[in-house]
Design a protein around this motif. Sequence first.
Motif, PDB file in Angstrom:
ATOM      1  N   ALA A 154       0.811  -1.226   0.000  1.00  0.00           N
ATOM      2  CA  ALA A 154       0.000   0.000   0.000  1.00  0.00           C
ATOM      3  C   ALA A 154       0.838   1.267   0.000  1.00  0.00           C
ATOM      4  N   SER A 155       2.137   1.146   0.306  1.00  0.00           N
ATOM      5  CA  SER A 155       2.975   2.340   0.464  1.00  0.00           C
ATOM      6  C   SER A 155       3.526   2.835  -0.879  1.00  0.00           C
ATOM      7  N   ASP A 156       3.622   4.174  -0.997  1.00  0.00           N
ATOM      8  CA  ASP A 156       4.257   4.780  -2.167  1.00  0.00           C
ATOM      9  C   ASP A 156       5.662   5.267  -1.846  1.00  0.00           C
ATOM     10  N   ASP A 157       6.096   5.081  -0.596  1.00  0.00           N
ATOM     11  CA  ASP A 157       7.428   5.502  -0.163  1.00  0.00           C
ATOM     12  C   ASP A 157       8.391   4.331  -0.365  1.00  0.00           C
ATOM     13  N   PRO A 158       9.369   4.460  -1.267  1.00  0.00           N
ATOM     14  CA  PRO A 158      10.276   3.332  -1.546  1.00  0.00           C
ATOM     15  C   PRO A 158      11.095   2.908  -0.329  1.00  0.00           C
ATOM     16  N   ASP A 159      11.474   3.862   0.526  1.00  0.00           N
ATOM     17  CA  ASP A 159      12.257   3.516   1.723  1.00  0.00           C
ATOM     18  C   ASP A 159      11.416   2.709   2.710  1.00  0.00           C
ATOM     19  N   GLU A 160      10.171   3.145   2.922  1.00  0.00           N
ATOM     20  CA  GLU A 160       9.295   2.395   3.823  1.00  0.00           C
ATOM     21  C   GLU A 160       9.021   1.006   3.253  1.00  0.00           C
ATOM     22  N   ARG A 161       8.800   0.940   1.962  1.00  0.00           N
ATOM     23  CA  ARG A 161       8.511  -0.345   1.327  1.00  0.00           C
ATOM     24  C   ARG A 161       9.687  -1.309   1.510  1.00  0.00           C
ATOM     25  N   ALA A 162      10.906  -0.820   1.313  1.00  0.00           N
ATOM     26  CA  ALA A 162      12.095  -1.664   1.460  1.00  0.00           C
ATOM     27  C   ALA A 162      12.256  -2.144   2.898  1.00  0.00           C
ATOM     28  N   LEU A 197       4.347  -5.520  -5.665  1.00  0.00           N
ATOM     29  CA  LEU A 197       5.614  -5.724  -4.956  1.00  0.00           C
ATOM     30  C   LEU A 197       6.636  -6.421  -5.850  1.00  0.00           C
ATOM     31  N   ASP A 198       7.868  -5.940  -5.777  1.00  0.00           N
ATOM     32  CA  ASP A 198       8.978  -6.604  -6.460  1.00  0.00           C
ATOM     33  C   ASP A 198       9.511  -7.697  -5.529  1.00  0.00           C
ATOM     34  N   PRO A 199       9.376  -8.977  -5.889  1.00  0.00           N
ATOM     35  CA  PRO A 199       9.819 -10.066  -5.006  1.00  0.00           C
ATOM     36  C   PRO A 199      11.289  -9.958  -4.612  1.00  0.00           C
ATOM     37  N   ARG A 200      12.096  -9.283  -5.452  1.00  0.00           N
ATOM     38  CA  ARG A 200      13.524  -9.160  -5.146  1.00  0.00           C
ATOM     39  C   ARG A 200      13.784  -8.249  -3.957  1.00  0.00           C
ATOM     40  N   LEU A 201      12.769  -7.429  -3.574  1.00  0.00           N
ATOM     41  CA  LEU A 201      12.925  -6.558  -2.405  1.00  0.00           C
ATOM     42  C   LEU A 201      12.728  -7.310  -1.086  1.00  0.00           C
ATOM     43  N   ILE A 202      12.128  -8.497  -1.154  1.00  0.00           N
ATOM     44  CA  ILE A 202      11.903  -9.273   0.071  1.00  0.00           C
ATOM     45  C   ILE A 202      13.213  -9.937   0.461  1.00  0.00           C
ATOM     46  N   ASP A 254      28.718  -6.142  13.259  1.00  0.00           N
ATOM     47  CA  ASP A 254      29.747  -5.838  12.261  1.00  0.00           C
ATOM     48  C   ASP A 254      29.557  -4.448  11.662  1.00  0.00           C
ATOM     49  N   GLY A 255      28.599  -3.678  12.229  1.00  0.00           N
ATOM     50  CA  GLY A 255      28.407  -2.298  11.809  1.00  0.00           C
ATOM     51  C   GLY A 255      27.294  -2.078  10.814  1.00  0.00           C
ATOM     52  N   ARG A 256      26.786  -3.124  10.209  1.00  0.00           N
ATOM     53  CA  ARG A 256      25.702  -2.959   9.234  1.00  0.00           C
ATOM     54  C   ARG A 256      24.418  -2.507   9.934  1.00  0.00           C
ATOM     55  N   VAL A 257      23.681  -1.635   9.275  1.00  0.00           N
ATOM     56  CA  VAL A 257      22.389  -1.177   9.771  1.00  0.00           C
ATOM     57  C   VAL A 257      21.325  -1.636   8.776  1.00  0.00           C
ATOM     58  N   ILE A 258      20.388  -2.454   9.241  1.00  0.00           N
ATOM     59  CA  ILE A 258      19.355  -3.014   8.373  1.00  0.00           C
ATOM     60  C   ILE A 258      18.026  -2.332   8.695  1.00  0.00           C
ATOM     61  N   PRO A 259      17.452  -1.586   7.742  1.00  0.00           N
ATOM     62  CA  PRO A 259      16.123  -1.021   7.984  1.00  0.00           C
ATOM     63  C   PRO A 259      15.079  -2.135   7.974  1.00  0.00           C
ATOM     64  N   THR A 260      14.392  -2.318   9.074  1.00  0.00           N
ATOM     65  CA  THR A 260      13.415  -3.400   9.181  1.00  0.00           C
ATOM     66  C   THR A 260      12.426  -3.120  10.297  1.00  0.00           C
ATOM     67  N   HIS A 261      11.245  -3.694  10.171  1.00  0.00           N
ATOM     68  CA  HIS A 261      10.236  -3.630  11.230  1.00  0.00           C
ATOM     69  C   HIS A 261      10.038  -5.005  11.865  1.00  0.00           C
TER      70      HIS A 261
END
Length: 457
Positions: A154-162, A197-202, A254-261
């Motif tokens: 439902a989101s149009d925000d690419p960052d939120e979607r990712a 949804l682009d399955p590659r984003l999952i 290791d320093g990586r930051v993963i945007p996730t809910h």
Amino acid sequence: MTVTRPRILVVGAGFAGVGCVRRLERKLSTDEAEITLVTPSSYQLYLPLLPQVASGVLTPQSIALSLRRSRKYRTRIIPGGAIGVDLAAKVCVIRTITDEIVNEPYDYIVLAPGSITRTFDIPGLTDHAYGMKTLAEAAYIRDHVISQLDLADASDDPDERAARLQFVVVGGGYAGTETAACLQQLTHNAAKRYPRLDPRLIRWHLIDIAPKLMPELGDKLGRDAQEILRRRGIDISLGVSIAKAGPDEVTFTDGRVIPTHTLIWTAGVVASPLIGTLGAETVRGRLAVTAEMCLPRRDGVFALGDAAAVPDRAKDEEGAICPPTAQHAMRQAKRVADNVIANLRGQSMRPYEHKDLGLVVDLGGRDAVSKPLGVELKGLPALVVARGYHWSALRTNVAKTRVFTNWMLNAVAGDDFVRTGFQARRPTKLKDFEFSDAYLTPEQLRERVEGTGGKAQ
């Protein structure tokens, strides 16, 4: 003069507690003893199949085995959890599901309270992570994962979607590996129903601080399992853990930051906090018991399962203790019930000994790895062994029928990706399910028991 029957109190309704109660019911006559079971829910949860509930392959009811279906059922069930045991006064303090605190006297006590999720002092962990230890958590996680797909669609925000489409599972043991594998299968299949949804984003991430995935499987099967997961697109990071967790991102060590809910924490278990209220010796947090599963120098006190350090006599290593697995808990239950009966009748008790029969790991779909009796299997043969083992271990024919029917229906019709409404508007996280702060301190326990004279209330 009234002669009272000896009171046997069993704490916990997992594999260990329920197995013990069922054997006591079969082997003791009604006038030999009074049996009481303390559990918040009147069902036994078949824990190894929780990931399949979370992924929708099985319904929650199919792995919740009612305690009231037995033909010999005569055990009194107290709906609540034990929060303290006074060994000297022979009193167990119980918090009922209505938050009433009561004292339950006993003559014999069998401690099988199981374990809780092991957490560490990681900023934000208990506030933002989900667990996979209870039926409610599994049902809740399914709703949550599907809601992330709905919100991303439902989101149009690419960052939120990712961010909505990234999922992190911590723990490379059986629970974590099966959870990541089964839920990845769920999102992979669901993506076909979301054309926007682009399955590659999952993206699914499975991380563990250990250098190997499921080391108990051995190097070859461990590599096979990793290859299966990586082929599906699951990112596996070993030697890595969580540095901090937030509402919309997770920072790895290791320093990586993963945007996730979505952060699912399955990094091991520790014995129930109930064990800490006894003031008795422990081994790695588990209650130290003899090979007969008795507490030394305490008459009538038995312990088994995840909360007890039962000596593993099948191993040559000095100080080896049985791993906290269902395989051991089910067999310990029979032996401890027999030992309670022997103690009650003035007979000699027998030690517990069992050689591990092997390991099974169901990775969802047609993928599995198994090691029955040391024989390494993967693919369809491993899946047949894994599901055959779980099916045979289910305690009732009703449960076996439900699980088999669910497997067949899912194989033929797939999933409907329906949210069932378990997810409330207020997010419920790891800290909300296991009530690890509900137990009494030794001082509170003493004050409670002495204040009531040890009597039931």
